[in-house]
Enzyme design. Structure first.
Site, short mmCIF file in Angstrom:
data_model
loop_
_atom_site.label_atom_id
_atom_site.label_comp_id
_atom_site.label_asym_id
_atom_site.label_seq_id
_atom_site.Cartn_x
_atom_site.Cartn_y
_atom_site.Cartn_z
N SER A 55 -49.22 17.42 33.70
CA SER A 55 -48.88 17.70 32.29
C SER A 55 -50.06 17.29 31.41
O SER A 55 -49.88 17.03 30.29
CB SER A 55 -47.68 16.92 31.79
OG SER A 55 -46.55 17.10 32.53
N ASP A 177 -41.36 26.26 35.78
CA ASP A 177 -41.84 25.27 34.81
C ASP A 177 -41.80 25.87 33.41
O ASP A 177 -42.53 26.80 33.10
CB ASP A 177 -43.27 24.86 35.16
CG ASP A 177 -43.76 23.69 34.33
OD1 ASP A 177 -43.15 23.40 33.27
OD2 ASP A 177 -44.75 23.06 34.72
N HIS A 211 -41.20 21.70 36.24
CA HIS A 211 -42.27 20.79 35.81
C HIS A 211 -42.33 19.49 36.62
O HIS A 211 -43.40 19.07 37.06
CB HIS A 211 -42.07 20.47 34.33
CG HIS A 211 -43.18 19.68 33.72
ND1 HIS A 211 -44.42 20.22 33.47
CD2 HIS A 211 -43.24 18.40 33.30
CE1 HIS A 211 -45.20 19.31 32.93
NE2 HIS A 211 -44.51 18.19 32.82
#
Length: 226
Positions: A55, A177, A211
């Site tokens: 991220s 995601d 994610h």
């Protein structure tokens, strides 16, 4: 936290210093914090290191801390959950996509300590790139301010193709995601890296990964690592 911001936080207590402490975006995380952490670890161990990343004014939120569990975020989620076809019985799935391979115990333990707060400026910077479709430096929203920081009226674009072509890179991304890169974003990034040495670039795509699967899934070690 980078060296510069730690010094400000420890030596100054006035309002201006609090704002200065949070005056950063993900660019400073890469330019200040990451080299500081790398140097510290390397000096302590003397070992070869590998980096794994997952991220990263004004406005009503102000130029300071953005708390993921704060009241503003709670109001935002409440508004999203009031929409039809949005199932908020699994809030993490709503935010980051439906994960496939994470044990409930792993999820509960991880979110006892996360997510951590970030700067409001960082959130705004990310939103700017989403809206423009460009990977650029932070836009101060005023030509004179941009000139002061960049010497030009607009925020400069990052030239991803300048990444040295012989650096080993591995990109992993998931089809579920919904928080960071989607498939088209990654394709655009890879297009900018088309001249990278082929044996130095590995791409791992997992259709069922959301994610958080990349760092919490029970099978992530075998599916992502090489």
């Amino acid at each position: 936290m980078g060296r510069r911001r730690v010094k400000i936080y420890e030596t100054e207590k006035d309002e201006g210093s609090v704002m200065a402490y949070w005056d950063w975006t993900w660019e400073q995380l890469a330019s200040d914090d990451l080299p500081a952490m790398y140097d510290n670890i390397h000096n302590q161990t003397g070992q070869k290191l590998y980096y794994v990343g997952h991220s990263r004014r004004t406005y009503r939120l102000g130029l300071r801390e953005f708390i993921a569990g704060g009241s503003d975020v709670s109001k935002l989620l409440a508004g999203v959950c009031s929409l039809q076809l949005i199932d908020c019985t699994k809030p993490i799935d709503v935010i980051a996509g439906p994960h496939c391979c994470i044990k409930p115990s792993m999820m509960d333990g991880s979110f006892d300590h996360a997510p951590q707060s970030t700067s409001t400026k960082n959130i705004i910077h990310s939103a700017q790139m989403i809206r423009t479709g460009n990977t650029a430096k932070y836009n101060y929203g005023d030509e004179s301010e941009n000139k002061k920081h960049y010497g030009q009226p607009t925020s400069p674009l990052y030239n991803v193709s300048r990444i040295p072509k012989d650096i080993p890179l591995l990109f992993g991304y998931g089809g579920k995601d919904s928080l960071t890169f989607d498939v088209n974003d990654v394709k655009h990034l890879l297009d900018n890296l088309k001249d990278h040495q082929k044996d130095k670039l590995v791409v791992k795509y997992k259709e069922v990964y959301a994610h958080f699967d990349f760092v919490m899934a029970g099978n992530a070690k075998s599916e992502i690592c090489i």
